[in-house]
Design an enzyme around this catalytic site. Structure first.
Site, PDB file in Angstrom:
ATOM      1  N   TYR A  35       0.836  -1.199   0.000  1.00  0.00           N
ATOM      2  CA  TYR A  35       0.000   0.000   0.000  1.00  0.00           C
ATOM      3  C   TYR A  35       0.863   1.238   0.000  1.00  0.00           C
ATOM      4  O   TYR A  35       2.083   1.180   0.164  1.00  0.00           O
ATOM      5  CB  TYR A  35      -0.942   0.001   1.215  1.00  0.00           C
ATOM      6  CG  TYR A  35      -0.284   0.359   2.533  1.00  0.00           C
ATOM      7  CD1 TYR A  35       0.542  -0.537   3.202  1.00  0.00           C
ATOM      8  CD2 TYR A  35      -0.491   1.608   3.118  1.00  0.00           C
ATOM      9  CE1 TYR A  35       1.136  -0.213   4.414  1.00  0.00           C
ATOM     10  CE2 TYR A  35       0.101   1.950   4.331  1.00  0.00           C
ATOM     11  CZ  TYR A  35       0.908   1.035   4.974  1.00  0.00           C
ATOM     12  OH  TYR A  35       1.503   1.367   6.158  1.00  0.00           O
ATOM     13  N   ARG A  54       7.668   4.348  -5.384  1.00  0.00           N
ATOM     14  CA  ARG A  54       7.952   3.417  -4.275  1.00  0.00           C
ATOM     15  C   ARG A  54       7.033   2.200  -4.356  1.00  0.00           C
ATOM     16  O   ARG A  54       7.468   1.060  -4.203  1.00  0.00           O
ATOM     17  CB  ARG A  54       7.775   4.130  -2.932  1.00  0.00           C
ATOM     18  CG  ARG A  54       7.983   3.196  -1.750  1.00  0.00           C
ATOM     19  CD  ARG A  54       8.039   3.936  -0.430  1.00  0.00           C
ATOM     20  NE  ARG A  54       6.765   4.545  -0.084  1.00  0.00           N
ATOM     21  CZ  ARG A  54       6.589   5.391   0.924  1.00  0.00           C
ATOM     22  NH1 ARG A  54       7.623   5.736   1.670  1.00  0.00           N
ATOM     23  NH2 ARG A  54       5.401   5.897   1.188  1.00  0.00           N
ATOM     24  N   ARG A  99      -7.317 -20.629  -1.973  1.00  0.00           N
ATOM     25  CA  ARG A  99      -6.327 -20.384  -0.931  1.00  0.00           C
ATOM     26  C   ARG A  99      -5.196 -21.410  -0.936  1.00  0.00           C
ATOM     27  O   ARG A  99      -5.410 -22.599  -0.685  1.00  0.00           O
ATOM     28  CB  ARG A  99      -6.986 -20.373   0.449  1.00  0.00           C
ATOM     29  CG  ARG A  99      -6.007 -19.917   1.527  1.00  0.00           C
ATOM     30  CD  ARG A  99      -6.519 -20.063   2.933  1.00  0.00           C
ATOM     31  NE  ARG A  99      -5.480 -19.654   3.874  1.00  0.00           N
ATOM     32  CZ  ARG A  99      -4.423 -20.402   4.197  1.00  0.00           C
ATOM     33  NH1 ARG A  99      -4.273 -21.603   3.680  1.00  0.00           N
ATOM     34  NH2 ARG A  99      -3.507 -19.939   5.039  1.00  0.00           N
ATOM     35  N   HIS A 101      -0.627 -21.028  -0.213  1.00  0.00           N
ATOM     36  CA  HIS A 101       0.416 -20.022  -0.007  1.00  0.00           C
ATOM     37  C   HIS A 101       1.060 -19.604  -1.321  1.00  0.00           C
ATOM     38  O   HIS A 101       1.254 -18.426  -1.593  1.00  0.00           O
ATOM     39  CB  HIS A 101       1.489 -20.540   0.956  1.00  0.00           C
ATOM     40  CG  HIS A 101       1.007 -20.646   2.368  1.00  0.00           C
ATOM     41  ND1 HIS A 101       0.218 -21.674   2.805  1.00  0.00           N
ATOM     42  CD2 HIS A 101       1.178 -19.817   3.414  1.00  0.00           C
ATOM     43  CE1 HIS A 101      -0.076 -21.492   4.088  1.00  0.00           C
ATOM     44  NE2 HIS A 101       0.488 -20.361   4.478  1.00  0.00           N
ATOM     45  N   LYS A 144       6.288  -1.657   1.819  1.00  0.00           N
ATOM     46  CA  LYS A 144       5.137  -1.100   2.552  1.00  0.00           C
ATOM     47  C   LYS A 144       3.984  -2.100   2.462  1.00  0.00           C
ATOM     48  O   LYS A 144       3.014  -1.918   1.727  1.00  0.00           O
ATOM     49  CB  LYS A 144       4.773   0.280   1.971  1.00  0.00           C
ATOM     50  CG  LYS A 144       4.068   1.188   2.968  1.00  0.00           C
ATOM     51  CD  LYS A 144       4.140   2.629   2.514  1.00  0.00           C
ATOM     52  CE  LYS A 144       3.142   3.534   3.195  1.00  0.00           C
ATOM     53  NZ  LYS A 144       3.211   3.620   4.651  1.00  0.00           N
ATOM     54  N   GLU A 177      12.584   3.559  13.780  1.00  0.00           N
ATOM     55  CA  GLU A 177      11.537   4.433  13.248  1.00  0.00           C
ATOM     56  C   GLU A 177      10.293   4.260  14.101  1.00  0.00           C
ATOM     57  O   GLU A 177      10.227   3.370  14.954  1.00  0.00           O
ATOM     58  CB  GLU A 177      11.220   4.107  11.787  1.00  0.00           C
ATOM     59  CG  GLU A 177      10.632   2.721  11.583  1.00  0.00           C
ATOM     60  CD  GLU A 177      10.237   2.415  10.137  1.00  0.00           C
ATOM     61  OE1 GLU A 177       9.995   3.350   9.352  1.00  0.00           O
ATOM     62  OE2 GLU A 177      10.159   1.214   9.802  1.00  0.00           O
TER      63      GLU A 177
END
Ligand code: PLP
Length: 280
Positions: A35, A54, A99, A101, A144, A177
């Site tokens: 995201y 990014r 589903r 992995h 992210k 951070e």
């Protein structure tokens, strides 16, 4: 004007009630998604190119096809939602599949963009307090990802402590951070911030501030601020797209630099704001 509660799902602008995510979406099942968040001021989307670069870079690294329409979708949503000031939340998941992995080879990503109205704090106006926690996140904090359970755990501790941010600290006392912000600390004539070595998110705001500091005559060093040296921190501030630049005045109940907002915090907060007004 009131922001209309709309989103853009796979290129279509919809109300939040209409929009539906498939239960087999891998973003939902595995957190198999990245995201980004971009600030919107007076209907202008700030630094969209940097955020999309990014996001696209991250998607390439995790082998998710980056959609080509992100730029247009963002602009379409700002117009449709009449968002004046706030942010866009963009999420790209690998897509929908039975589903397992390991993902199938041919899968179409799910692209969701939310328009959120938000009133931003004025530059350097919010004295922030934080707690520290051992960094129990993973080694790819530069991605992210929406898999934010570790951050959520830190934010729960933060909420329970009644403070504003959680700072993640490495085994050697390196302050990395915040849960949703980068940290800068001034020690003497040097501004320190943790290196972008996978242990932090390389914030867009962090990058801008490093340039602004250098241009204004304060050398920046990608050196981790150390918890054991906190008495030598002459000022500290947190930064991010939503945070802007805000002073960090307290850590684990102890004051930082006598809780005084430092001159460089003030200067860089204002310089960032000026840059916001000029950027598109
Ligand atoms: N670090 C983390 C963990 C974040 O989640 C964020 C923003 O949400 C930041 C840093 C600041 O990044 P940016 O300046 O790109 O918003």
């Amino acid at each position: 004007m009131t922001t209309r509660p709309l989103c853009c799902l796979n290129g279509r602008v919809l109300s939040l009630e209409e929009a539906r995510i498939d239960p087999l979406d891998r973003g939902f099942l595995f957190g198999d998604a990245l995201y980004d968040v971009v600030r919107v001021v007076e209907r202008r989307i700030l630094r969209l190119d940097s955020h999309l670069a990014r996001l696209r870079g991250g998607l390439e690294r995790v082998d998710i096809d980056a959609p080509t329409s992100l730029d247009d979708d963002c602009r379409q949503l700002v117009t449709a939602s009449q968002l004046e000031t706030g942010y866009l939340y963009l999420q790209v998941s690998r897509g929908v599949a039975p589903r397992a992995h390991e993902p199938p080879a041919n899968i179409t990503p799910t692209v969701l963009i939310l328009a959120v109205a938000h009133a931003f704090a004025a530059p350097a106006s919010r004295a922030m307090r934080a707690i520290s926690r051992q960094d129990y996140r993973w080694e790819h904090c530069d991605l992210k990802t929406t898999s934010l359970l570790a951050t959520v755990m830190g934010k729960i501790d933060m909420r329970d402590a009644g403070v504003d941010e959680v700072l993640f600290v490495g085994a050697g006392g390196q302050v990395r951070e915040g849960g949703s912000s980068n940290l800068f600390v001034r020690q003497g004539d040097v501004l320190k911030t943790h290196p972008a070595d996978g242990r932090i998110l390389e914030g867009v705001t962090r990058g801008i501030l490093m340039t602004l500091a250098e241009q204004s005559g304060l050398p920046c060093s990608e050196t981790p601020p150390l918890l054991e040296e906190r008495d030598d921190w002459q000022e500290a501030f947190l930064c991010g797209t939503l945070t802007g630049v805000q002073p960090l005045v307290e850590l684990d109940g102890e004051p930082i630099a006598d809780r005084v907002v430092g001159p460089w915090t003030q200067r860089l907060a204002e310089a960032l704001e000026t840059g916001n007004a000029e950027s598109s």
